[in-house]
Design a protein around this motif. Structure first.
Motif, PDB file in Angstrom:
ATOM      1  N   SER A 180      68.816  21.989  55.584  1.00  0.00           N
ATOM      2  CA  SER A 180      70.509  21.767  55.604  1.00  0.00           C
ATOM      3  C   SER A 180      70.757  23.369  56.388  1.00  0.00           C
ATOM      4  O   SER A 180      71.981  23.590  56.290  1.00  0.00           O
ATOM      5  CB  SER A 180      71.754  21.510  54.423  1.00  0.00           C
ATOM      6  N   ARG A 181      69.973  24.480  55.864  1.00  0.00           N
ATOM      7  CA  ARG A 181      70.660  26.308  56.305  1.00  0.00           C
ATOM      8  C   ARG A 181      69.677  25.817  57.633  1.00  0.00           C
ATOM      9  O   ARG A 181      71.082  27.007  57.989  1.00  0.00           O
ATOM     10  CB  ARG A 181      69.212  26.435  54.933  1.00  0.00           C
ATOM     11  N   ILE A 182      69.301  25.184  58.377  1.00  0.00           N
ATOM     12  CA  ILE A 182      69.018  25.743  60.134  1.00  0.00           C
ATOM     13  C   ILE A 182      70.251  25.145  60.539  1.00  0.00           C
ATOM     14  O   ILE A 182      70.728  25.445  60.840  1.00  0.00           O
ATOM     15  CB  ILE A 182      68.436  24.085  60.329  1.00  0.00           C
ATOM     16  N   VAL A 183      71.497  23.503  59.702  1.00  0.00           N
ATOM     17  CA  VAL A 183      72.612  23.521  60.637  1.00  0.00           C
ATOM     18  C   VAL A 183      73.376  24.536  59.938  1.00  0.00           C
ATOM     19  O   VAL A 183      74.439  25.398  61.182  1.00  0.00           O
ATOM     20  CB  VAL A 183      72.784  22.426  59.998  1.00  0.00           C
ATOM     21  N   LEU A 184      73.375  25.471  59.289  1.00  0.00           N
ATOM     22  CA  LEU A 184      74.565  26.279  58.581  1.00  0.00           C
ATOM     23  C   LEU A 184      74.543  27.560  59.808  1.00  0.00           C
ATOM     24  O   LEU A 184      74.883  27.857  59.505  1.00  0.00           O
ATOM     25  CB  LEU A 184      74.645  26.525  57.276  1.00  0.00           C
ATOM     26  N   GLU A 185      72.476  28.042  59.531  1.00  0.00           N
ATOM     27  CA  GLU A 185      72.354  29.369  59.914  1.00  0.00           C
ATOM     28  C   GLU A 185      71.172  29.471  60.859  1.00  0.00           C
ATOM     29  O   GLU A 185      71.243  30.908  61.117  1.00  0.00           O
ATOM     30  CB  GLU A 185      71.792  30.114  58.689  1.00  0.00           C
ATOM     31  N   GLY A 186      71.610  28.260  61.800  1.00  0.00           N
ATOM     32  CA  GLY A 186      69.991  28.434  62.257  1.00  0.00           C
ATOM     33  C   GLY A 186      68.883  29.086  62.511  1.00  0.00           C
ATOM     34  O   GLY A 186      68.170  30.036  63.333  1.00  0.00           O
ATOM     35  N   THR A 232      71.713  19.613  48.331  1.00  0.00           N
ATOM     36  CA  THR A 232      73.130  18.464  48.403  1.00  0.00           C
ATOM     37  C   THR A 232      73.921  19.909  49.476  1.00  0.00           C
ATOM     38  O   THR A 232      74.717  20.566  48.125  1.00  0.00           O
ATOM     39  CB  THR A 232      73.721  17.569  48.530  1.00  0.00           C
ATOM     40  N   THR A 233      74.475  19.971  50.882  1.00  0.00           N
ATOM     41  CA  THR A 233      75.239  20.831  51.283  1.00  0.00           C
ATOM     42  C   THR A 233      75.929  20.407  52.242  1.00  0.00           C
ATOM     43  O   THR A 233      75.554  19.665  52.974  1.00  0.00           O
ATOM     44  CB  THR A 233      74.639  21.746  52.286  1.00  0.00           C
ATOM     45  N   VAL A 234      77.357  20.420  52.082  1.00  0.00           N
ATOM     46  CA  VAL A 234      78.387  19.571  52.822  1.00  0.00           C
ATOM     47  C   VAL A 234      78.437  20.491  54.307  1.00  0.00           C
ATOM     48  O   VAL A 234      79.226  21.389  54.171  1.00  0.00           O
ATOM     49  CB  VAL A 234      79.804  18.864  52.325  1.00  0.00           C
ATOM     50  N   VAL A 235      78.577  19.971  54.998  1.00  0.00           N
ATOM     51  CA  VAL A 235      78.281  20.735  56.408  1.00  0.00           C
ATOM     52  C   VAL A 235      79.446  20.131  57.514  1.00  0.00           C
ATOM     53  O   VAL A 235      80.004  18.907  57.402  1.00  0.00           O
ATOM     54  CB  VAL A 235      77.305  21.218  57.607  1.00  0.00           C
ATOM     55  N   THR A 236      79.738  20.534  58.409  1.00  0.00           N
ATOM     56  CA  THR A 236      81.042  19.917  59.125  1.00  0.00           C
ATOM     57  C   THR A 236      81.006  19.686  60.973  1.00  0.00           C
ATOM     58  O   THR A 236      79.663  20.792  61.359  1.00  0.00           O
ATOM     59  CB  THR A 236      81.806  20.596  59.678  1.00  0.00           C
TER      60      THR A 236
END
Length: 360
Positions: free
Chosen positions: A189-195, A206-210
């Protein structure tokens, strides 16, 4: 400097995830001892292979033996007595040991294994003891300890499932990210947030992302000892992972057959994305979780203004005009249409669906 371990087993080649799991514990694999001979009833490893293991441990100054097999408690007791101070794991317990620091179920399962071993060793000591009554007391104490640890394990399994089942119930979609043991970066999930890549997790996170107008729960689960299936002994120590997979809309992995297998089992859709391609993952999620355009009309009341403020948080308001009535266009997640409809009706508004589209 890493401590050294010896791998041994009857598989050729050994389980592909075993060496990475050993490395995750901070051990260097010094030597691998393989044999095609049948399992030995006493030590699991045939006599010739066990002698090779002892020699390899001595030459490498090894402090751990990992058996690529399922070693029952009697065999574990025999190996422990024969090898002395060497830590003995089989393919199950080496994974439990990797998980135990942050995973309460794995910690309890490893503690149960140790309690059973101590009980078996105490039974053997009692057979040789000149004080059988004292030995029987020791065995009874360890039996009660096994019962307590087993109950603790069951409590932790229930608690972990409940934690995952009851959290993030208000999101627009549930995505589970899975991978096998390997040294490369994983989907996380940190890939989605931080690339960027991330190290494997030892617990369900679990991380909630937009993504566009969607709020998605992205659940990362521990690396799976994957060789075409999920081992039955792995699932009880990751109950949260199974609970997450049961909720999943999408199961995402960089491993094609892993995503396909789990998606078929848990009635989800598989997504295969290279572990270092955050933009690809975002685009895939945007394509999967569709949106719809709604035309709304409200009376110009205080409650309607409050509903409009809520819509700005829930979707993407693309046009709005104020007069005798409040007229607006809003793009919302497809799964939010019923929720929006309820809010509109509560303030005597009207709703018209224009069409569905995907987030860009």
């Amino acid at each position: 400097m890493s401590q050294r371990a010896i791998l041994a087993g009857r598989r050729r080649p050994p389980s592909p995830w075993l060496a990475p799991a050993v490395s995750a514990l901070g051990f260097e694999v010094a030597t691998t001892v393989l044999t095609d001979r049948p399992e030995d009833g006493q030590y699991h490893l045939p006599p010739g292979a066990l002698e090779q293991v002892e020699l390899a441990l001595e030459r490498a100054d090894g402090s751990m033996l990992v058996v690529d097999g399922r070693v029952h408690v009697g065999q574990l007791a025999d190996l422990t007595e024969r090898l002395g101070d060497v830590t003995v794991h089989d393919r199950r317990s080496v994974v439990w040991a990797w998980l135990e620091a942050t995973n309460p179920a794995a910690e309890a399962r490893l503690a149960l294994r140790q309690a059973r071993l101590e009980r078996r060793l105490a039974e053997r000591a009692g057979d040789r003891s000149r004080s059988p009554a004292r030995a029987d007391t020791r065995v009874a104490d360890l039996e009660r300890q096994c019962d307590r640890v087993r109950a603790r394990l069951e409590d932790r399994q229930r608690a972990e499932r409940t934690r995952i089942e009851s959290a993030h119930t208000d999101v627009d979609g549930y995505v589970v990210l899975v991978d096998e043991f390997e040294p490369a970066p994983r989907v996380h999930s940190r890939i989605v947030l931080e690339g960027r890549g991330a190290t494997p997790s030892t617990r369900v996170e679990t991380t909630v992302v937009t993504v566009g107008t969607h709020r998605l729960a992205m659940t990362d689960v521990p690396s799976i000892p994957w060789a075409g299936s999920v081992p039955d002994w792995f699932e009880p120590v990751v109950p949260g992972a199974i609970a997450a997979l049961e909720r999943a809309d999408l199961i995402c992995s960089s491993i094609d057959d892993l995503a396909t297998h789990l998606a078929a089992r848990f009635d989800a859709d598989p997504v295969v994305v290279p572990a270092d391609e955050a933009d690809t993952l975002r685009a895939t999620l945007a394509d999967y979780f569709t949106t719809t355009v709604l035309e709304l009309s409200f009376p110009a009341t205080d409650s309607a203004h409050a509903a409009v403020s809520w819509l700005y948080d829930r979707g993407d308001v693309t046009a709005i005009s104020y007069g005798d009535r409040i007229e607006l266009s809003v793009t919302v997640p497809e799964r939010a249409v019923d929720e929006v409809g309820r809010r509109v009706r509560e303030v005597d508004g009207r709703l018209e669906r224009v069409g569905a589209e995907t987030d860009e």
